[in-house]
Structures are given as structure tokens and as C-alpha cells.
Design a protein around this motif. Sequence first.
Motif, PDB file in Angstrom:
ATOM      1  N   THR A  95      34.373  27.333  35.495  1.00 43.32           N
ATOM      2  CA  THR A  95      35.128  28.076  36.504  1.00 43.32           C
ATOM      3  C   THR A  95      36.330  27.303  37.030  1.00 43.32           C
ATOM      4  O   THR A  95      37.220  27.884  37.642  1.00 43.32           O
ATOM      5  CB  THR A  95      34.215  28.431  37.700  1.00 43.32           C
ATOM      6  OG1 THR A  95      32.891  28.642  37.221  1.00 43.32           O
ATOM      7  CG2 THR A  95      34.695  29.683  38.389  1.00 43.32           C
ATOM      8  N   LEU A  96      36.334  25.980  36.837  1.00 43.36           N
ATOM      9  CA  LEU A  96      37.384  25.183  37.467  1.00 43.36           C
ATOM     10  C   LEU A  96      38.419  24.628  36.494  1.00 43.36           C
ATOM     11  O   LEU A  96      39.579  24.451  36.865  1.00 43.36           O
ATOM     12  CB  LEU A  96      36.752  24.008  38.235  1.00 43.36           C
ATOM     13  CG  LEU A  96      35.822  24.400  39.387  1.00 43.36           C
ATOM     14  CD1 LEU A  96      35.202  23.148  39.997  1.00 43.36           C
ATOM     15  CD2 LEU A  96      36.576  25.180  40.448  1.00 43.36           C
ATOM     16  N   CYS A  97      38.014  24.343  35.270  1.00 40.48           N
ATOM     17  CA  CYS A  97      38.933  23.637  34.383  1.00 40.48           C
ATOM     18  C   CYS A  97      39.932  24.574  33.701  1.00 40.48           C
ATOM     19  O   CYS A  97      39.756  25.778  33.661  1.00 40.48           O
ATOM     20  CB  CYS A  97      38.153  22.835  33.342  1.00 40.48           C
ATOM     21  SG  CYS A  97      37.343  21.413  34.103  1.00 40.48           S
ATOM     22  N   ALA A  98      40.994  23.969  33.153  1.00 38.33           N
ATOM     23  CA  ALA A  98      42.094  24.740  32.581  1.00 38.33           C
ATOM     24  C   ALA A  98      41.713  25.427  31.272  1.00 38.33           C
ATOM     25  O   ALA A  98      42.270  26.463  30.932  1.00 38.33           O
ATOM     26  CB  ALA A  98      43.280  23.809  32.329  1.00 38.33           C
ATOM     27  N   GLN A  99      40.759  24.879  30.537  1.00 38.30           N
ATOM     28  CA  GLN A  99      40.507  25.328  29.166  1.00 38.30           C
ATOM     29  C   GLN A  99      39.806  26.684  29.056  1.00 38.30           C
ATOM     30  O   GLN A  99      39.125  27.118  29.975  1.00 38.30           O
ATOM     31  CB  GLN A  99      39.637  24.280  28.446  1.00 38.30           C
ATOM     32  CG  GLN A  99      40.313  22.962  28.175  1.00 38.30           C
ATOM     33  CD  GLN A  99      40.210  21.971  29.334  1.00 38.30           C
ATOM     34  OE1 GLN A  99      39.731  22.299  30.425  1.00 38.30           O
ATOM     35  NE2 GLN A  99      40.673  20.752  29.119  1.00 38.30           N
TER      36      GLN A  99
ATOM     37  N   PRO B   8      35.082  31.638  25.300  1.00 33.49           N
ATOM     38  CA  PRO B   8      35.027  32.455  26.501  1.00 33.49           C
ATOM     39  C   PRO B   8      36.358  32.484  27.257  1.00 33.49           C
ATOM     40  O   PRO B   8      37.137  31.537  27.169  1.00 33.49           O
ATOM     41  CB  PRO B   8      33.977  31.714  27.349  1.00 33.49           C
ATOM     42  CG  PRO B   8      34.136  30.275  26.965  1.00 33.49           C
ATOM     43  CD  PRO B   8      34.484  30.301  25.493  1.00 33.49           C
ATOM     44  N   LEU B   9      36.571  33.614  27.978  1.00 34.60           N
ATOM     45  CA  LEU B   9      37.633  33.633  28.984  1.00 34.60           C
ATOM     46  C   LEU B   9      37.037  32.941  30.199  1.00 34.60           C
ATOM     47  O   LEU B   9      36.189  33.501  30.877  1.00 34.60           O
ATOM     48  CB  LEU B   9      38.048  35.065  29.336  1.00 34.60           C
ATOM     49  CG  LEU B   9      39.108  35.178  30.435  1.00 34.60           C
ATOM     50  CD1 LEU B   9      40.467  34.718  29.930  1.00 34.60           C
ATOM     51  CD2 LEU B   9      39.212  36.601  30.969  1.00 34.60           C
ATOM     52  N   THR B  10      37.460  31.711  30.431  1.00 35.49           N
ATOM     53  CA  THR B  10      36.894  30.939  31.543  1.00 35.49           C
ATOM     54  C   THR B  10      37.640  31.268  32.836  1.00 35.49           C
ATOM     55  O   THR B  10      38.469  32.164  32.866  1.00 35.49           O
ATOM     56  CB  THR B  10      37.035  29.435  31.256  1.00 35.49           C
ATOM     57  OG1 THR B  10      38.408  29.192  30.975  1.00 35.49           O
ATOM     58  CG2 THR B  10      36.190  29.023  30.073  1.00 35.49           C
ATOM     59  N   ARG B  11      37.376  30.506  33.891  1.00 39.97           N
ATOM     60  CA  ARG B  11      37.963  30.748  35.219  1.00 39.97           C
ATOM     61  C   ARG B  11      37.855  32.217  35.637  1.00 39.97           C
ATOM     62  O   ARG B  11      38.787  32.823  36.155  1.00 39.97           O
ATOM     63  CB  ARG B  11      39.406  30.241  35.296  1.00 39.97           C
ATOM     64  CG  ARG B  11      39.458  28.759  35.666  1.00 39.97           C
ATOM     65  CD  ARG B  11      40.868  28.242  35.852  1.00 39.97           C
ATOM     66  NE  ARG B  11      41.479  27.974  34.581  1.00 39.97           N
ATOM     67  CZ  ARG B  11      42.548  28.605  34.124  1.00 39.97           C
ATOM     68  NH1 ARG B  11      43.145  29.530  34.859  1.00 39.97           N
ATOM     69  NH2 ARG B  11      43.031  28.296  32.946  1.00 39.97           N
ATOM     70  N   ILE B  12      36.710  32.786  35.339  1.00 38.56           N
ATOM     71  CA  ILE B  12      36.337  34.088  35.892  1.00 38.56           C
ATOM     72  C   ILE B  12      34.893  33.893  36.334  1.00 38.56           C
ATOM     73  O   ILE B  12      34.339  32.804  36.160  1.00 38.56           O
ATOM     74  CB  ILE B  12      36.409  35.215  34.837  1.00 38.56           C
ATOM     75  CG1 ILE B  12      35.423  34.944  33.698  1.00 38.56           C
ATOM     76  CG2 ILE B  12      37.825  35.336  34.299  1.00 38.56           C
ATOM     77  CD1 ILE B  12      35.214  36.122  32.776  1.00 38.56           C
ATOM     78  N   GLU B  13      34.258  34.905  36.877  1.00 40.02           N
ATOM     79  CA  GLU B  13      32.842  34.787  37.185  1.00 40.02           C
ATOM     80  C   GLU B  13      32.093  35.383  36.005  1.00 40.02           C
ATOM     81  O   GLU B  13      32.277  36.553  35.676  1.00 40.02           O
ATOM     82  CB  GLU B  13      32.520  35.520  38.488  1.00 40.02           C
ATOM     83  CG  GLU B  13      31.214  35.085  39.104  1.00 40.02           C
ATOM     84  CD  GLU B  13      30.039  35.413  38.216  1.00 40.02           C
ATOM     85  OE1 GLU B  13      29.267  34.507  37.876  1.00 40.02           O
ATOM     86  OE2 GLU B  13      29.906  36.572  37.817  1.00 40.02           O
ATOM     87  N   GLY B  14      31.280  34.581  35.312  1.00 41.09           N
ATOM     88  CA  GLY B  14      30.503  35.083  34.186  1.00 41.09           C
ATOM     89  C   GLY B  14      31.150  34.765  32.847  1.00 41.09           C
ATOM     90  O   GLY B  14      32.018  33.896  32.764  1.00 41.09           O
ATOM     91  N   HIS B  15      30.688  35.468  31.827  1.00 36.08           N
ATOM     92  CA  HIS B  15      31.102  35.135  30.468  1.00 36.08           C
ATOM     93  C   HIS B  15      31.694  36.360  29.784  1.00 36.08           C
ATOM     94  O   HIS B  15      31.039  37.372  29.630  1.00 36.08           O
ATOM     95  CB  HIS B  15      29.907  34.620  29.678  1.00 36.08           C
ATOM     96  CG  HIS B  15      29.173  33.509  30.378  1.00 36.08           C
ATOM     97  ND1 HIS B  15      29.695  32.235  30.505  1.00 36.08           N
ATOM     98  CD2 HIS B  15      27.986  33.474  31.024  1.00 36.08           C
ATOM     99  CE1 HIS B  15      28.842  31.468  31.176  1.00 36.08           C
ATOM    100  NE2 HIS B  15      27.799  32.204  31.509  1.00 36.08           N
ATOM    101  N   SER B 565      43.940  38.661  35.785  1.00 37.51           N
ATOM    102  CA  SER B 565      44.574  39.406  36.884  1.00 37.51           C
ATOM    103  C   SER B 565      43.619  40.420  37.504  1.00 37.51           C
ATOM    104  O   SER B 565      43.805  40.853  38.636  1.00 37.51           O
ATOM    105  CB  SER B 565      45.850  40.117  36.395  1.00 37.51           C
ATOM    106  OG  SER B 565      45.532  41.201  35.540  1.00 37.51           O
ATOM    107  N   TYR B 566      42.593  40.812  36.752  1.00 39.68           N
ATOM    108  CA  TYR B 566      41.596  41.748  37.303  1.00 39.68           C
ATOM    109  C   TYR B 566      40.519  41.033  38.122  1.00 39.68           C
ATOM    110  O   TYR B 566      39.644  41.668  38.685  1.00 39.68           O
ATOM    111  CB  TYR B 566      40.921  42.515  36.170  1.00 39.68           C
ATOM    112  CG  TYR B 566      41.807  43.547  35.512  1.00 39.68           C
ATOM    113  CD1 TYR B 566      41.966  44.800  36.081  1.00 39.68           C
ATOM    114  CD2 TYR B 566      42.480  43.267  34.328  1.00 39.68           C
ATOM    115  CE1 TYR B 566      42.763  45.756  35.477  1.00 39.68           C
ATOM    116  CE2 TYR B 566      43.287  44.218  33.724  1.00 39.68           C
ATOM    117  CZ  TYR B 566      43.433  45.459  34.307  1.00 39.68           C
ATOM    118  OH  TYR B 566      44.218  46.407  33.719  1.00 39.68           O
ATOM    119  N   ASP B 567      40.559  39.689  38.126  1.00 38.08           N
ATOM    120  CA  ASP B 567      39.533  38.913  38.820  1.00 38.08           C
ATOM    121  C   ASP B 567      38.136  39.323  38.315  1.00 38.08           C
ATOM    122  O   ASP B 567      37.289  39.757  39.105  1.00 38.08           O
ATOM    123  CB  ASP B 567      39.649  39.144  40.335  1.00 38.08           C
ATOM    124  CG  ASP B 567      38.899  38.085  41.146  1.00 38.08           C
ATOM    125  OD1 ASP B 567      38.364  37.148  40.541  1.00 38.08           O
ATOM    126  OD2 ASP B 567      38.868  38.230  42.386  1.00 38.08           O
TER     127      ASP B 567
END
Lengths: 382, 591
Positions: A95-99, B8-15, B565-567
Motif C-alpha cells: 500500500t505504501l511503496c512506489a512499485q 498487482p495494481l498496488t497502492r489501492i486497498e486489496g488486490h 483515480s477511482y480509489d
Amino acid sequence: MSTGIKNLVRTLDSVDFLKMDRRTFMKALGAMGAATFLGTYKSEIVSALEFAETKLVWLHGSECTGCSESVLNAGNPDLVQALQKLNVNLAFHETLCAQQGIWNDGKLVNTSELNSEILLEDLYKEGKYFLVVEGSIPNGPDGSGRYLVIGNKTFKESLGEAAKNAIAVIAVGACACWGGITSADSEVAKDTDYRGVAFAKEDSSKGMLKELGIDKPVINIPGCPAHPDWVLLTLGAVILGKIKLEDIPSVVDDYGRPMVFFPPDHTVHENCPRRGYYDRGEFDTEVGGEKCLWKLGCKAPYSHADCGIRRWNGSVSMCTQAGGPCIACVEPGFPDSSRPLYVEREDVGIAGTNIDTVAKVAVGAAAVAAGVHAVRRMGKGE
Amino acid sequence: MVNVTVDPLTRIEGHQRISTEVGADGFITDAQSSSLIFRGFERILQNQDPRDAAFLTQRICGVCPLSHGLASTNALDNLYGVAESVPKDALMMRNIFQGLNMVASHATHIYVLFGPDLANPAYKKVLTTLGDTGNAVWKEMVGRFAPISYKMDGVAVPVGSSYLAAIPEKKRLQEAIALIAGRMPGPSSLYPGGYTYPATVADITKLSSYYLQVMDFVSKHTLKVDFNTWIENTYKASSPQKAVSFVTEHLTDLINKSTSSNDFSKDAGWGDVEFYAAFGSELVGEKILGLPASLKHDTIGGYKDPSKICFVAYGGYYKYKDGYDPKSPAGDRIFTSGVVSGKLEYQKFDPEKITESTAHSFYQNSVNDLAPAKGETVPLTDPSKIVYTGGSNSQYSWDKAPRYDGIAGEVGPLARMLNIKEPLVTGLAQAFNEKGYSAANVYTRMLARMQETAILAYELLNWVTVDYNPNGKISVPIDLNAAKNNSGMGLWEAPRGALGHWVSAGSDGKVTNYQCIVPGSWLMSPRDSKGIPGPLEQSLIGSKINPVGDVDYTNPVGIFHMGRSYDPCISCAVHTIDLTGKNAPNTLRIL
């Protein structure tokens, strides 16, 4: 641990932290918030670790991100400051890293600076990291693990790869510890077959690492979510070598929880802000009041954690303080062992004892100390 | 043609996985959005005490637990027949803690989840060819938005100033929630009939102090123009045109000041909102303000066919009066319910028009496109059939496909701002529409989220210091027998969009059916039985993988922006429900 906390903190202020024996150290962890711990000993920590960098790899399985959110709520220091003070490299956190995973025609592309899957492969190869796991691991359907597939790999498989090369594993939150809410009883439970890292509910023979044939030291930091202090202080202790891998069995309970935060002989009930009402036998029967929540199903007397002392979010409150019953979210049976949440435990399964009568009588110091446990024993005729 | 997949599309909640086909020109010709996880969530509520739902459904999502708790509590208010009598001060407590959560969630999205993509090396490549101005803009972007543990060309990049400052603010907001709700995440204060904790005068003082600290962050980082001036001239503007003009004039002033110096710093008046508002859009930045470059976020993430998309809001935040209407008719709540068409026409919201398809999801159904309360879903249990690479005609996601009146619905800040006719966002949407752009795109979606954050900050102060009465009544008792053979519907707004919980109880008062339709299901949905793609898929198809610069299949920054952008909240989006209970042990209901 409910007494003498303030004195202990004062005493510890003048002690060389790094020369402390393990026992005193563990006491200190229990007594101090992450802020005090990391703040007071910043320079010692940094000099002790001089140039050594500890890597953390943080994996998310089947989870709600609540534990990451909770750790992001760490007080003073916040997470970023804590990582700096501990000289920790958060090498990967979804959730935090750039990758992210990037594939062209089915092949991984770009470099580890942008591609999470390449980064993780590199990290696994290098080894020498602590693995933090948030979320549970589906074993289903039929042992395939395919109810969670990330980057073309089942999470079951990824966990195996990551754990194999880790120094130790810290399972954060009820899901990673025992399967948590994803393993609650239901008709889908047999299909999903959710597991924790080292346990499936109370059963250590069904933990995912055992299923995978991997033997690694695991520390469980349960809670739904885990308290940021529990996580950061445990990481601090492990990174500083104050909890050595061979020491782990002596500092954790039967469920792998550090006893300093989850004391076997202490429950949330003992330091509950509403405890006085319990002692006087005054109970709320509707929400919105200020009295003891026992009759609204509070499970604090069965919950082994220091919430009552530590409290939450900068120590401003805790569940029972805000009028909600404790749901014993740190216990390995959660949530099944806590349901129904709003019904008194004695009404649920244990032979009936009239808690009203007993609690009203229980004003003597000894009886108060024995609390609900005494009530239960009396109910069983012990 | 290259298959570019982000998994995965990271920096979202979940996978989440996004798979696309991309032509030589960099435009996406086909896309699939796949949720990668199956948790079996709501099934655990079956045959249980309905009151547990408000606690346990919060565990669907750790980022917006309060929204699930509240949607659930609304359904329970309805189930126990007390929705019309919940005391107004209890409703204010619910508003306050949901408002704080929404602000915290949006701040997390803007700074921790979306923001880091602005420090992507793709922008360095483009901007640094533009001389001093481009260099100054790049320096600001990476200096503000670089995430934790970030490296570029082998060199460690310091954490961005805005990113770093946002983390303690988010923490402070969560602390404010905990003050009146026990803890965060996973608060304990929701109960049908009211609220469990009456905030005291001391709590209100503390809440005000948290508010001032957060506003200090806003003035230092987010918005450099005076906050009240901004609200008066946008949210309170007399027309959408006036709101847009106010913002473009404000930005023009800044540009004029910065032209010679190339100083785009916060000290020069460029708050993060001003910075993104000016540089994020081609139409605003290059065409209106005359900037030498923009990120062209208005050219990606739009909808090519307005007849296949609408903007849905269920309505959120109670008005200060006792009780509320569980059906959330238009006008009953501060953020009203409603539906805006792809061509920006307004309609009333009708929950009966919601259907769900599983044609392209991992389920085996006998009937499709049923209303959610009558839905049928049987999941695949053969592991070899759970594959994500079969293309648009296959089953490829654990997500179901909710549809409103047969078409896909975008939910979330943009949908809410359009439905309340918020002047700035409405004005921008109209302007984009008139100039041949899609009204919805990455830029308007992000600005709507920023604007909603400001509006909530404004409303919150009112709820805390004016409306809420610390001596007021906080709950009405419920009669557990009232649930017997009854049902309830909870319509609410989570930070990510419209959220509905439905509950039914049997003759013993225990749950026979519990069901959620969540924002993530709407937004990330796969195709439906008619082959109509979900909002994210529609927005990907026809967009370019690199909004600026050369086509780079190995760094598809446009896909990152569109997805994030959809969070997205995937844990919310995928969970099971059971409509038939113990009579059909192999029948699972999954959304």
C-alpha cells in the motif's frame, strides 16, 4: 502489570537501555508507548545499528488493510519517523511503496524501482529480512490457494517463497495470526479454508507454514486491528536483538503472542475505564450510558491485552470507553469465540450464574480482584 | 499490439489486476479489470444476531470501516423500525465521525496512494526537456509527492514534503474519530437506535483543536488561498461558471507571479490543490492558463460512450432533525441521492433499478441480471477455472457487475459532487463536456475528491460546534422482537461511493440474508451479460497508456492513474452473501 507503570517509566529513563537485560527490557516495552521507547533511545538505537540496515518485507494476503492503517496511526513517532529511528528499510509494502507488477505480453518488464514482482524476486534472493504478514491465506479451493492470486501466483505460494528466506516472520492482525474474520464459521469456510501464518484459529497444526513444510520463527501480534505500539515495539525489540530468535518461546504465550502486550494473567477488564461500575454492580442495559457494559456483551474479562492501560490512537480512548463492548479481538477464536457480541457470555454457553447478584455482592477487595473469573468458577461449582 | 498488464495494481486497498491491449500509438483497445480475491465474508453473518453486523461488516474494509458500520446501522435501524426516531444528536455524532473518516480517507488517497505516481520517472523525462520551467515543475512534483523507500536511477529519493506532512494529519484525524468512537480502525460506537457515546463539552473542545491543526496543514500544504475564500467562491458560488472563473483567475494570478522566477513552490502560493489544478489538465493548464506543459490527466480515464455510463449517489450525511427516511429520497440528506446521466442530465435515484450480472465473474448462475435482493450466485470451486487471462469474453473477476437501469454507474466523489450540483465540479464537468472531453476523467475525479474534502471540513465545523448538543438524547431503545420476519435497507455514502447494506431476519430474529453492494463493485466491475464494461474498463478503453511523452509499454503511468483515480477498494468489492441460507448449502451469493 497494572501497577507501578509510571514508576517503572521514570526508573527506566535513567537506565542504559541497550545494556538492559531481556527481562527489564520486556517490562519496559510493556510500560512505554512506542513514542517513549523510540524517542528516548533514538541515539542509542542508531549507534547500535550503525550502518547496519534492517530490511522489512510487508506482504498483504486476504485482509482489509486495517492493520496497515493502524500502524500508519502510530503516534509520535509516526511510522516514517519510527522507520528512520530504527534504521529500517521498508523494502516492500503493497500500500505504501512506489512499485506495482508490470507485464508486457506475459513477461515482467522495467526494473525493481517500478516493478514490485521483480523487486520481490530480488529481495527473496538476497534474504536477510524480517517478513511482516498482514491478512490470512486461503488454502482453498481444494488446497489450491486460488481464492487469492496476486501477480500470477497464489498467495499461498508467495508466502512460502517469502518465508523460506526470511529471518523471522511477524504476523500482524487477527487474520495473519489465526485466519481472523476470514476463517469465521460459515458454510463457505470449508471451501475457502483460510489459515493464519502459524495457526488456524487455535490450532497450530494447521498454520500455513506447517502446511507448506516451512519451519521459521513466528511472532503473533493479533488484534482486529493490531495496536501500532504492539507492532512497532515488537519490531524494535526484534531488530535490536533484544528478542533473539532462540528467545522467542520464552517471551510469547501458547499462541505466539508477546506476553508483555498480551499478558496471560491480565485482561482488558482489569484496567477498563468503566471498571468502577462493575465493582459496584452497576450495569448498562441500553447503549449510550456510562456504566459497565457486561450486560451488553462485553468480553473484556476474557481478553488478554493491555488496551486498558495503553488505550488507542494516541491513548485518547478505547472500545469500552466509547460505549461499545470489548469483542476480544486479540483472542485466537475471534470472531466466533466473541459472538453474539451483545449477549452476556454466561448467557451464551457457560452454566448460568446471576452476574447481577454476584457483582453487587462483590465489593470486597479480594472478590473484586477475582472478578468474573471467580463468578465463573462459582457457577461451575468449583 | 502489446498486452500490457498491471498485476498487482498496488497502492489501492486489496488486490487488483488490469489487463489491456495497447496499439502502437499507445491507445488502449481492450481492457479487463479483475478482482483477485474471494473472502467469503457476509456468509459469516448468517443465522447470527443482526446487531453483530455493524461491528463485523466494518472488517470488510480497514480504510473506511465506519462507512460499512453506518450502512449496516442504517439497515438495522430500518430492521428494528427505529430509523424515523433516531435522535438528532446521535445522527450528528454519526455525521461527525463519518465526515472525519471521509476526510482522512481522501487525504490518504490523494497523498499516499495517488500522489506517488506524480513522481513517476515518465514525467521527469518529459518535463526536464522544457528548460527552467519544466525543471522547476518536476522538482516540485518529486519534492512533494515521492513516496517512502523510493529510488530513481539507483538513487534514493527523499520522501516528498506533502507526503511526509500528510501522514501525521491522517493520524490526527483518526485520533479525532477515536475520541468519540473508541478507536480507529474498528470503532465500537455504532448501534441501532442511536450512538453509544455522547461527546462531552471537553470532547468538542478537543475536536475543535484537532480541526484547527488539520486546517494548519491545509494552509501550509494543500490550499494556499484562504480556506473560507475558497469555499465562498466555489461551494457557495452562485453559478458553476462563477466557481470555475474564480479558480482560473486565482491560478492566472499565480502564473503571472511565477512566470519570470519559475518558482512553483508552496511559498510562492502553489498549494498542492493549486499545483494539480493548474498542471493536471491540458484544457486548464495549457489552453486557458498558457502553461508550457501539463500532465494531460483530462485526456485519460474518460468515457467514450455517454449512453453506457451514469453517476450514482445514494445520499449521505443526515440533516439535523430526529430520524431519517431509510429510502433516502432526494433532498433528505445533506449529500442528496440522485443519478446523473453520461450527458449530465439529472434523475431521481430508485434502488429498484439496480441489477447485478455475473456473466463474466467466477460464478455459475442459472439466471442473470436480477435485482440484488433476488440474486443468485454460485461460485466456481474448480481451481483450474479460476484464470484471469481468458480475455473479455471469459469469466475473469471475483467482482460482480452492478448496473443501474442496465448501464454502468460511477460512484464516489465525482458522482456525489455532480448530484449535489456542487458549482466548481459541475462547472468543470460542463466545461470539459462542451470542449469535447469526457466530463469524467482522471483530473475531474481527483479535483472532485479534493473539493469534497474541503466541503466536508466546512460542514464538520458546523456539526461539531453549532448543531451537536452535548446534553441531547443519544439513543432510543430497540425491541429485538421487531426484527422477526422483517427486513432493512441501509443506503449510505462511503468515501469511495454509494454503499448499500440489506438485511433480513427470520422468525427467530436471526439473520437469514445479509447483503452489501459496495463502491468497488460498481467501479471495478467486469463486463455484464450485455457485454457492457464497468466504469474503470470503459475509462481505460480509448485512453493512452502514457498521457504525455513517448509510448512506453514498460511504464504505463496512464493505467496507474486511471486505476488509482477511482480509489479502488477490492476487499469491499468481493465478499459473499447468502440469500437462501441453510436450505441451499452449496449456493453462495457473491458481489
